[in-house]
Design a protein around this motif. Structure first.
Motif, mmCIF file in Angstrom:
data_model
loop_
_atom_site.group_PDB
_atom_site.id
_atom_site.type_symbol
_atom_site.label_atom_id
_atom_site.label_comp_id
_atom_site.label_asym_id
_atom_site.label_seq_id
_atom_site.Cartn_x
_atom_site.Cartn_y
_atom_site.Cartn_z
ATOM 1 N N GLN A 118 0.812 -1.219 0.000
ATOM 2 C CA GLN A 118 0.000 0.000 0.000
ATOM 3 C C GLN A 118 0.846 1.269 0.000
ATOM 4 O O GLN A 118 0.306 2.370 -0.079
ATOM 5 C CB GLN A 118 -0.912 0.022 1.233
ATOM 6 N N GLN B 164 -0.566 -4.791 -7.641
ATOM 7 C CA GLN B 164 -1.260 -3.779 -6.845
ATOM 8 C C GLN B 164 -2.172 -4.480 -5.842
ATOM 9 O O GLN B 164 -2.824 -5.468 -6.158
ATOM 10 C CB GLN B 164 -2.082 -2.878 -7.759
ATOM 11 N N HIS C 88 -7.303 -4.612 -1.953
ATOM 12 C CA HIS C 88 -7.962 -4.622 -0.649
ATOM 13 C C HIS C 88 -7.254 -5.611 0.263
ATOM 14 O O HIS C 88 -6.800 -6.659 -0.182
ATOM 15 C CB HIS C 88 -9.431 -5.021 -0.782
#
Length: 152
Positions: free
Chosen positions: A20, A37, A40
């Motif tokens: 993140q 990426q 969540h």
């Protein structure tokens, strides 16, 4: 053992922090290496009973339809050089004195990375596995024994 579960919990938190981070985004924007990426993450560590901890990650799919594939071991020089190039890019990007550290407008990204990732680093390091001295002493004595047997 209990200690390993606690390390694994911390390790998951470190992975999420890196994925993140601004640092990860800058790395993938600045190099040819890819790090998926993180869309969540759900972290539910249980300090009182680590076995009850729950973690879920939703990552970008580096799928074959986009030209990605996974290798089992490195089959030839081309794949070996590609893997080493990626490791070299990762280490060089975050090396002391690199542009990541010396850019004037990068103080927040550096602080974020150092606060969330660097104190823990990698949990695959033998020193982080607990019982490091015992393990190394056992390996050393076993190696002497096995070497003697091998020489016979």
């Amino acid at each position: 053992p209990y200690e390993k579960l606690v390390r694994d919990i911390k390790s998951n938190q470190v992975v999420v922090a890196f994925l993140q981070s601004q640092a990860r985004q800058q790395f993938t924007d600045s190099t040819t290496a890819e790090i998926p990426q993180l869309y969540h993450a759900q972290l539910q560590p249980s300090p009182t009973n680590p076995m009850d901890s729950k973690f879920s990650f939703l990552l970008e799919d580096l799928s074959p339809k986009d030209g990605w594939y996974q290798e089992w071991l490195l089959q030839d020089d081309l794949h070996t050089k590609a893997a080493l190039s990626t490791y070299a890019q990762l280490h060089a990007f975050f090396w002391a004195g690199s542009k990541f550290y010396t850019s004037n407008n990068n103080e927040n990204a550096v602080q974020e990375l150092e606060r969330s990732v660097w104190p823990s680093g990698s949990y695959v390091q033998p020193i982080m596995q607990g019982g490091f001295d015992v393990c190394c002493n056992n390996v050393a004595s076993e190696w002497l024994h096995k070497r003697e047997r091998f020489q016979q």
